[in-house]
Design an enzyme around this catalytic site. Structure first.
Site, PDB file in Angstrom:
ATOM      1  N   GLU A  23       0.830  -1.212   0.000  1.00  0.00           N
ATOM      2  CA  GLU A  23       0.000   0.000   0.000  1.00  0.00           C
ATOM      3  C   GLU A  23       0.862   1.259   0.000  1.00  0.00           C
ATOM      4  O   GLU A  23       0.420   2.312  -0.427  1.00  0.00           O
ATOM      5  CB  GLU A  23      -0.941   0.016   1.217  1.00  0.00           C
ATOM      6  CG  GLU A  23      -2.143  -0.902   1.043  1.00  0.00           C
ATOM      7  CD  GLU A  23      -3.301  -0.628   2.012  1.00  0.00           C
ATOM      8  OE1 GLU A  23      -3.082   0.016   3.051  1.00  0.00           O
ATOM      9  OE2 GLU A  23      -4.413  -1.070   1.717  1.00  0.00           O
ATOM     10  N   LYS A  52     -13.885   0.340  -2.991  1.00  0.00           N
ATOM     11  CA  LYS A  52     -14.789   0.634  -1.868  1.00  0.00           C
ATOM     12  C   LYS A  52     -16.066   1.275  -2.401  1.00  0.00           C
ATOM     13  O   LYS A  52     -17.176   0.906  -2.005  1.00  0.00           O
ATOM     14  CB  LYS A  52     -14.125   1.615  -0.890  1.00  0.00           C
ATOM     15  CG  LYS A  52     -13.105   0.983   0.014  1.00  0.00           C
ATOM     16  CD  LYS A  52     -12.674   1.977   1.078  1.00  0.00           C
ATOM     17  CE  LYS A  52     -11.463   1.487   1.830  1.00  0.00           C
ATOM     18  NZ  LYS A  52     -10.865   2.488   2.696  1.00  0.00           N
ATOM     19  N   HIS A 108       9.672 -26.386  -0.207  1.00  0.00           N
ATOM     20  CA  HIS A 108       9.041 -27.512  -0.887  1.00  0.00           C
ATOM     21  C   HIS A 108       7.876 -27.042  -1.745  1.00  0.00           C
ATOM     22  O   HIS A 108       6.987 -27.816  -2.076  1.00  0.00           O
ATOM     23  CB  HIS A 108       8.583 -28.545   0.142  1.00  0.00           C
ATOM     24  CG  HIS A 108       9.729 -29.075   0.948  1.00  0.00           C
ATOM     25  ND1 HIS A 108      10.436 -30.209   0.589  1.00  0.00           N
ATOM     26  CD2 HIS A 108      10.351 -28.584   2.044  1.00  0.00           C
ATOM     27  CE1 HIS A 108      11.414 -30.403   1.460  1.00  0.00           C
ATOM     28  NE2 HIS A 108      11.387 -29.428   2.351  1.00  0.00           N
TER      29      HIS A 108
HETATM   30  O1  PA5 Z   1      -3.338   0.979   6.030  1.00  0.00           O
HETATM   31  C1  PA5 Z   1      -4.463   1.458   5.970  1.00  0.00           C
HETATM   32  O2  PA5 Z   1      -4.674   2.671   6.172  1.00  0.00           O
HETATM   33  C2  PA5 Z   1      -5.665   0.580   5.688  1.00  0.00           C
HETATM   34  O3  PA5 Z   1      -5.294  -0.750   5.524  1.00  0.00           O
HETATM   35  C3  PA5 Z   1      -6.655   0.670   6.823  1.00  0.00           C
HETATM   36  O4  PA5 Z   1      -6.049   0.221   8.009  1.00  0.00           O
HETATM   37  C4  PA5 Z   1      -7.897  -0.180   6.533  1.00  0.00           C
HETATM   38  O5  PA5 Z   1      -8.439   0.184   5.300  1.00  0.00           O
HETATM   39  C5  PA5 Z   1      -8.938   0.004   7.620  1.00  0.00           C
HETATM   40  O6  PA5 Z   1      -9.330   1.349   7.723  1.00  0.00           O
HETATM   41  P1  PA5 Z   1     -10.085   1.890   8.992  1.00  0.00           P
HETATM   42  O7  PA5 Z   1      -9.127   1.927  10.128  1.00  0.00           O
HETATM   43  O8  PA5 Z   1     -10.565   3.265   8.623  1.00  0.00           O
HETATM   44  O9  PA5 Z   1     -11.231   0.957   9.254  1.00  0.00           O
END
Ligand code: PA5
Length: 478
Positions: free
Chosen positions: A304, A447, A333
């Site tokens: 990310e 989303k 393996h």
């Molecule tokens: O790294 C990130 O920001 C995301 O993976 C969030 O942790 C994830 O989308 C969850 O978001 P939230 O904390 O708003 O529920």
């Protein structure tokens, strides 16, 4: 007050061995000393960017200060955790992404590998579950093993708008309601200080929920050392002060702008040079079942953060390498055949453990069968370490770049070091790539499409567009 003694901390120092990345050791396909020298300026600039912007919420750099600015929060978490351990039979985290991968990883690394199956007298704390996915069979299965009335649910969501987490929240709220349980008695929120839907829900209940704050400048994937990770860890009886001390120690180790003295900067530079050399897969392969979920956590952190369409100047860059989780020796393996003989498109990072603290001797026997007998008199620790070294060597001989992160042992302190090192490495790499490391615009479209499909107000046009697309796609189903 410093954590344990200076010499103990030194003994627990995490180090990086990168010989098998280098031309001098592995031959033509490696990195030359000149290439490494050439990157020093860029690495230094990345170091300066991270150092100068430490703690800045507006740049999502608040995570750098977590080892230092949570004294009161830690005290509060420890006393809450003590109550939870007394009062509840089960502890369930509801969250996804950064809210789930960290707590799962720390649980896996620092607690018994069969923790939930141990009797309560041996566990000391409640049975522990992290519910991230919204596979309905998983939620149904959870209800087969917990009693919601005897469970503390930690709802972790910065936005309170994450469909997966909020769907779980609604289901649990209903189950608690059916049993006449006050939600605030069995739920703790870890969320934004002032914004978001969990804050609104708390207000509706007159501020009755116990709440922990996910600070403004800390994104989900950089949040494990905040209350996101600290509360679940403390409930498990994990030494959270040790984890934070380990992170602070790594911060100290990484205080120089020189790749020869700063392991996180070195790793960022190695990854950056590898990208330039066309490697587009970044494998993390711990040789430890206890670090299996460290690879999951790392994959999110890296993917990310570095996978971005544009750089800070708006140029299309489509940056990043694809992280792959692997496990030693299991994947020897499975995947290692491909790593050794497949395309030259990977860099493999091993995590090696010096002391597993459980030798597990292999008894002698069957002297007449040499293929079996040679194992006798060794230990499983020796075997896993030998296989780790052998795989790294074989990869190097096959011209595949790899390096090793050495852990003296797995404990709260070294885990804190490792987490902080990976976070710094990611921040440095993002700065070297000149991208925004801390956003994730790519996941937004998915989303929104989910909102449209579930009929959320404001997404009607997108639903129409998707329906039209589906009718087109139907032509291509066989
Ligand atoms: O790294 C990130 O920001 C995301 O993976 C969030 O942790 C994830 O989308 C969850 O978001 P939230 O904390 O708003 O529920």
């Amino acid at each position: 007050m410093a954590y344990k003694t200076k010499s103990w901390r030194k003994e627990m120092r995490v180090t990086v061995d990168y010989g098998y990345m280098m031309k001098n050791v592995m031959g033509e396909r490696g990195i030359s000393d000149a290439e490494l020298s050439a990157i020093k300026g860029k690495a230094k600039n990345a170091f300066s960017y991270v150092s100068e912007n430490r703690g800045k919420d507006e740049l999502f750099m608040g995570w750098t200060e977590l080892p230092y600015n949570q004294r009161a929060i830690v005290a509060d978490i420890l006393s809450t955790a003590k109550e939870i351990r007394k009062k509840f039979k089960y502890f369930v985290v509801l969250g996804i992404g950064g809210s789930a991968l960290g707590p799962s990883m720390v649980f896996n690394a620092l607690k018994h590998l069969h923790y939930n199956e141990l009797p309560k007298s041996m566990r000391g704390g409640p049975a522990f579950y992290v519910e991230d996915n919204v596979d309905p069979t998983r939620m149904a299965a959870l209800f087969d093993v917990i009693d919601p009335a005897k469970t503390c649910f930690n709802v972790i969501s910065k936005s309170g708008a994450t469909s997966e987490t909020m769907a779980q929240f609604l289901i649990i709220a209903k189950e608690l309601g059916k049993r006449g349980v006050e939600l605030a008695d069995n739920m703790i929120f870890t969320t934004d200080a002032a914004r978001g839907n969990l804050v609104k829900i708390d207000k509706k209940y007159g501020g009755k929920f116990k709440k922990y704050v996910l600070p403004d400048g800390v994104g989900g994937r950089f949040s494990e050392l905040s209350p996101v990770g600290l509360l679940p860890a403390a409930v498990l009886g994990i030494d959270i002060k040790g984890m934070l001390a380990g992170a602070a120690y790594m911060d100290e180790i990484c205080s120089k702008p020189d790749i020869n003295k700063n392991p996180a900067l070195l790793c960022a530079a190695l990854q950056y040079i590898s990208m330039e050399k066309g490697k587009n897969i970044n494998v993390l392969m711990p040789y430890s079942d206890r670090l299996k979920l460290m690879a999951d956590w790392y994959c999110q952190l890296w993917a990310e953060s570095v996978g971005k369409a544009v750089d800070n100047a708006g140029n299309t860059v489509n940056s990043g390498t694809t992280p792959v989780k692997s496990l030693g020796v299991t994947d020897q393996h499975s995947q290692v055949q491909l790593y050794i003989e497949g395309p030259y498109d990977k860099v493999i990072t091993f995590i090696s453990v010096k002391n597993y603290n459980v030798g597990m001797p292999i008894p002698e026997g069957f002297e007449d069968i040499p293929d079996v007998a040679f194992l006798g008199g060794h230990s499983m620790e020796e075997l896993i370490q030998a296989e780790n070294k052998a795989t790294a060597y074989a990869l190097m001989r096959a011209g595949r770049m790899n390096y090793t992160i050495n852990l003296p042992e797995i404990n709260a302190f070294t885990l804190g070091e490792l987490m902080y090192m990976f976070e710094l490495q990611t921040a440095y790499a993002g700065a070297m790539l000149n991208i925004n490391t801390f956003n994730q615009p790519g996941v937004e479209n998915g989303k929104k499409a989910t909102f449209a499909l579930l009929g959320k107000k404001g997404y009607e046009a997108l639903k129409e567009e998707m329906d039209a697309g589906v009718s087109q796609n139907n032509k291509y189903i066989v």
